[in-house]
Design an enzyme around this catalytic site. Structure first.
Site, PDB file in Angstrom:
ATOM      1  CG  ASP A 132      -1.996  -1.058   1.165  1.00 22.75           C
ATOM      2  OD1 ASP A 132      -2.351  -1.472   0.047  1.00 22.75           O
ATOM      3  OD2 ASP A 132      -2.465  -1.491   2.230  1.00 22.75           O
TER       4      ASP A 132
ATOM      5  CG  ASP B  33      -6.775  -1.701  -1.475  1.00 19.19           C
ATOM      6  OD1 ASP B  33      -6.975  -2.920  -1.632  1.00 19.19           O
ATOM      7  OD2 ASP B  33      -5.890  -1.244  -0.733  1.00 19.19           O
TER       8      ASP B  33
END
Length: 211
Positions: free
Chosen positions: A140, A159
């Protein structure tokens, strides 16, 4: 003299079933491939440039770029062990691939393509990244409005694809657009369709009023 009327060809064309919309598997695959490539490339760049660096703010501080290894689900949600998330992602991919053969809506194809790409993107990390196969941590690197996920959990392109794709599918469902290209009848439509039948039944019960 032959009094029988020949059927009008135009009437036959009007009563015949319309050609169903063409399948949208190609569009789903195209969207999935593009979104998956974007996710993989951005993760490679993030790991190569952000490792051990301070958060980099862009867009006037609206977005911060920083590297984070995430053992949890999307947006840092903890729903169990990493291997469970891997199994869930595999199930999602298999489900979408099986569902694609019935797909005839362009909107649904885009939505499912984004969800498929997101699932595949994070699944790739789960399988191939450290600390172990099928237990890897997801990369991330996007934090909005504040560093370290202070305002919103740090996320990645996969995501985002899952969120946008799922949101699009929800909107299409609310608008009555089904995955096979047809329109889901609303309550008002079903009520209007049932009214003529009710009226005809009342006329049968009271033939004198209809005469």
């Amino acid at each position: 003299m032959n009094t029988e009327q020949q059927p009008d060809p135009s009437d036959t064309e009007q009563t015949s079933d319309p050609t169903p919309p063409r399948r949208r598997v190609g569009l789903l695959v195209l969207v999935a491939v593009i979104a998956y490539v974007v996710d993989v490339v951005t993760k490679v760049v993030a790991t190569a440039t952000l490792q051990g660096e301070e958060p980099v703010h862009i867009l006037g501080g609206a977005v911060y770029l920083q590297l984070l290894r995430n053992p949890y689900a999307a947006f840092g949600m903890d729903i169990g062990g990493t291997w469970i998330l891997t199994v869930v992602a595999i199930a999602v991919v298999i489900g979408i691939v099986w569902f694609a053969r019935k797909l005839r809506s362009a909107g649904w194809a885009v939505g499912l393509g984004l969800v498929l790409a997101g699932a595949l993107g994070n699944l790739t990390d789960r399988i191939f990244r450290a600390p172990a196969t099928f237990q890897g941590h997801v990369v991330d690197f996007i934090s909005v409005f504040a560093p370290n996920g202070e305002f919103f959990p740090v996320f990645n392109a996969a995501d985002s694809a899952i969120t946008v794709g799922a949101g699009l599918i929800v909107v299409l469902t609310l608008l009555g657009r089904d995955y096979d290209g047809t329109r889901i009848p609303s309550r008002r439509d079903r009520k209007n369709d049932s009214e003529p039948e009710t009226e005809s039944a009342e006329e049968k019960e009271n033939p004198e009023d209809s005469a």
